[in-house]
Scaffold this motif. Structure first.
Motif, mmCIF file in Angstrom:
data_model
loop_
_atom_site.group_PDB
_atom_site.id
_atom_site.type_symbol
_atom_site.label_atom_id
_atom_site.label_comp_id
_atom_site.label_asym_id
_atom_site.label_seq_id
_atom_site.Cartn_x
_atom_site.Cartn_y
_atom_site.Cartn_z
ATOM 1 N N THR A 98 -12.262 -13.166 60.409
ATOM 2 C CA THR A 98 -13.216 -12.140 59.958
ATOM 3 C C THR A 98 -13.363 -12.023 58.442
ATOM 4 N N HIS A 99 -12.587 -12.825 57.690
ATOM 5 C CA HIS A 99 -12.771 -12.778 56.232
ATOM 6 C C HIS A 99 -12.289 -14.070 55.599
ATOM 7 N N HIS A 100 -13.131 -14.635 54.757
ATOM 8 C CA HIS A 100 -12.775 -15.909 54.129
ATOM 9 C C HIS A 100 -13.699 -16.176 52.949
ATOM 10 N N HIS A 101 -13.244 -17.119 52.094
ATOM 11 C CA HIS A 101 -14.086 -17.647 51.013
ATOM 12 C C HIS A 101 -13.874 -19.152 51.020
ATOM 13 N N LEU A 102 -14.721 -19.842 51.756
ATOM 14 C CA LEU A 102 -14.506 -21.281 51.972
ATOM 15 C C LEU A 102 -14.464 -22.047 50.658
ATOM 16 N N THR A 132 -17.902 -6.143 52.870
ATOM 17 C CA THR A 132 -17.429 -6.183 51.483
ATOM 18 C C THR A 132 -15.912 -6.080 51.473
ATOM 19 N N HIS A 133 -15.326 -6.234 50.279
ATOM 20 C CA HIS A 133 -13.897 -5.987 50.094
ATOM 21 C C HIS A 133 -13.705 -4.498 49.794
ATOM 22 N N LEU A 134 -12.617 -3.918 50.303
ATOM 23 C CA LEU A 134 -12.363 -2.525 49.943
ATOM 24 C C LEU A 134 -10.875 -2.195 49.940
ATOM 25 N N ALA A 172 -13.088 -5.916 54.307
ATOM 26 C CA ALA A 172 -11.878 -6.723 54.161
ATOM 27 C C ALA A 172 -10.771 -5.911 53.504
ATOM 28 N N HIS A 173 -9.582 -6.082 54.025
ATOM 29 C CA HIS A 173 -8.317 -5.567 53.465
ATOM 30 C C HIS A 173 -8.009 -4.117 53.812
ATOM 31 N N CYS A 174 -8.610 -3.166 53.097
ATOM 32 C CA CYS A 174 -8.283 -1.742 53.307
ATOM 33 C C CYS A 174 -6.769 -1.536 53.377
ATOM 34 N N VAL A 194 -8.019 -15.036 57.342
ATOM 35 C CA VAL A 194 -7.092 -15.799 56.502
ATOM 36 C C VAL A 194 -7.341 -15.516 55.032
ATOM 37 N N ASP A 195 -8.566 -14.999 54.710
ATOM 38 C CA ASP A 195 -8.941 -14.784 53.321
ATOM 39 C C ASP A 195 -8.712 -16.086 52.556
ATOM 40 N N GLY A 196 -8.843 -16.011 51.281
ATOM 41 C CA GLY A 196 -8.526 -17.199 50.476
ATOM 42 C C GLY A 196 -9.723 -18.114 50.335
#
Ligand code: ZN
Length: 457
Positions: A64-68, A230-232, A267-269, A318-320
């Motif tokens: 659900t969250h990544h930056h390829l 978004t990131h939060l 993302a995150h919270c 996995v983010d990143g």
């Protein structure tokens, strides 16, 4: 294209488990799931039969969250906080081009597929001028690999000269962002059932975008019926920033702008107050939990146990890739479980609940719970088959409960990964694209970016 899987330990996630069960796939859908062998009447003519004795069948995992693109900038600022890490990495990112993104996305998606991921999102928010169509590059990569893809057209419009964190050369202006985002929706978003490609609107974070961009992005997404991301509340530095600039917590700030809701996932919270959790849960806002990235950056441990207790949709990410190098999605099940237990005790997140957030929870975050995230007739045939006995898995039978072996131990070999009924991984190896070539393209993207940014590092 039809497949019958039999003799597997089947975890449906939504409707119980079968110690020796079957799954029938016809076209891109699951047509039958149950105990014992598949009934003859349920088996399509000419179906491939897979004897999955000694295997665990789960729904495909949802990232659900990544930056390829960050695959190309792994291994930098390894000991920095989020803001220190970002400030270092904005420099090479300002030089990235479509060739870098194409190679990075192929490798990052290949890596995800090899750890059981069938649906991934991506949050791409850096668009340096004149460097090709970066968004198209990642979409092409996902199509080539055969993964279900939810790319987010990200953005930043608050450069350093205006009080934001990113340098001015990596931000865009509001009008350009809105026009490009709408063009991406027009060109790529497929709202139809079974969709392989859905676009979301995703300004980067409260400290890198203006209030106007958040408001206009929400308006655009709701006009077009697409989701918001978004990131939060990733770090305490962010809370300090929103308190100083807006007099609120990050979640209160976003709530005031219409950014909590059933069509939003965040993302995150990591740093939430009790009142934030209450609002997130009552609005049905999804949370992408990224435990390795949070640990790598020393950001903290998200209150997943409390979010789940309150009823909020929670998925895994996995983010990143540069804030959690080479992290496999299946391994995040264990990481999430252990971090919650380390902080809140041994019942904070069970193995089965952790598997549920990695599948159905992620599907809820992406608005796809009606189609993916569990093994049920009528759902899309996104299935992971893990080997828990036999070649490469000789040590696993020492644990009786397959879900415990899967979640607590090292991730077992991936015997088969189906996405919409199509085999993407077999025997731990990508089959839709040559795996060695994908790996090389990722490494070449890294070398290219380092060369393009040589004078900045
Ligand atoms: Zn992120």
């Amino acid at each position: 294209m039809s497949t019958v899987i039999e003799n597997a330990y089947v975890v449906t996630v939504s409707g119980g488990e079968h110690t020796s069960g079957h799954i029938v796939v016809d076209g891109d859908r699951i047509t039958a799931v149950g105990p014992g062998p598949a009934p003859a009447a349920a088996v399509p003519e000419g179906a491939e039969r897979v004897d999955a004795a000694g295997h665990l069948a789960t729904p495909g995992l949802v990232n659900t969250h990544h930056h390829l693109y960050q695959w190309a900038s792994q291994g930098l600022a390894t000991d920095g906080t989020l803001f220190e890490w970002l400030t270092t990495l904005y420099k090479p990112w300002s030089k990235m081009d479509a060739e870098v993104v194409a190679g990075a996305a192929a490798a990052a998606l290949g890596w995800l597929a090899k750890s059981g991921c069938t649906t991934s999102t991506d949050h791409h928010y850096v668009f340096p001028k004149g460097r090709g169509d970066l968004f198209a590059a990642e979409i092409d990569a996902a199509a080539e690999l055969g993964l279900r893809f939810h790319p987010c057209r990200g953005s930043m419009d608050l450069g350093r000269s205006q009080g934001g964190l990113p340098p001015d050369e990596v931000v865009e202006d509001l009008d350009t962002i809105l026009a490009e985002t709408e063009a991406a929706i027009d060109r790529y978003h497929d709202p139809t059932p079974g969709s392989m490609l859905r676009v979301a609107v995703a300004p980067c974070s409260p400290f890198s975008v203006t209030r106007d961009l958040l408001v206009e992005s929400a308006r655009l997404a709701r006009d077009r019926g697409v989701r918001l991301h978004t990131h939060l509340a990733e770090t305490l530095d962010e809370e300090e920033y929103t308190r100083e600039h807006f007099g609120t917590t990050p979640a209160e700030y976003m709530d005031g702008l219409g950014w909590l809701g059933g069509d939003v996932w965040l993302a995150h919270c990591v740093h939430l107050h009790d009142s934030d959790i209450k609002r997130i849960a009552e609005t049905g806002t999804g949370i992408a939990h990224c435990p390795s990235s949070n640990a790598r950056l020393g950001a903290g441990i998200a209150r997943v146990a409390h979010l789940l207790e309150a009823g909020a949709p929670v998925g895994l990410g996995v983010d990143g890739a540069a804030s959690a190098e080479l992290v496999p999605l299946a391994g995040e099940i264990r990481q999430a479980m252990y971090m919650q237990r380390a902080r809140y005790g041994p019942t904070a997140l069970t193995a089965r609940r952790a598997l549920e957030i990695a599948t159905l929870g992620g599907a809820r975050c992406l608005g796809r719970a009606d189609e993916i995230g569990s093994l049920e007739p009528g759902k899309l045939a996104d299935i992971a088959l893990w080997r828990l006995d036999g070649p490469g898995a000789e040590f696993y039978p020492a644990v009786d409960d397959p879900v415990v072996a899967f979640a607590f131990g090292r991730t077992p070999p991936l015997a088969r990964l189906l996405v919409g009924g199509r085999t993407v991984v077999e025997d731990d190896t990508l089959v839709t694209v040559p795996q060695d070539e994908v790996g090389r393209r990722g490494a070449a993207a890294h070398r290219r970016l380092m060369e393009l940014a040589r004078e900045l590092l």
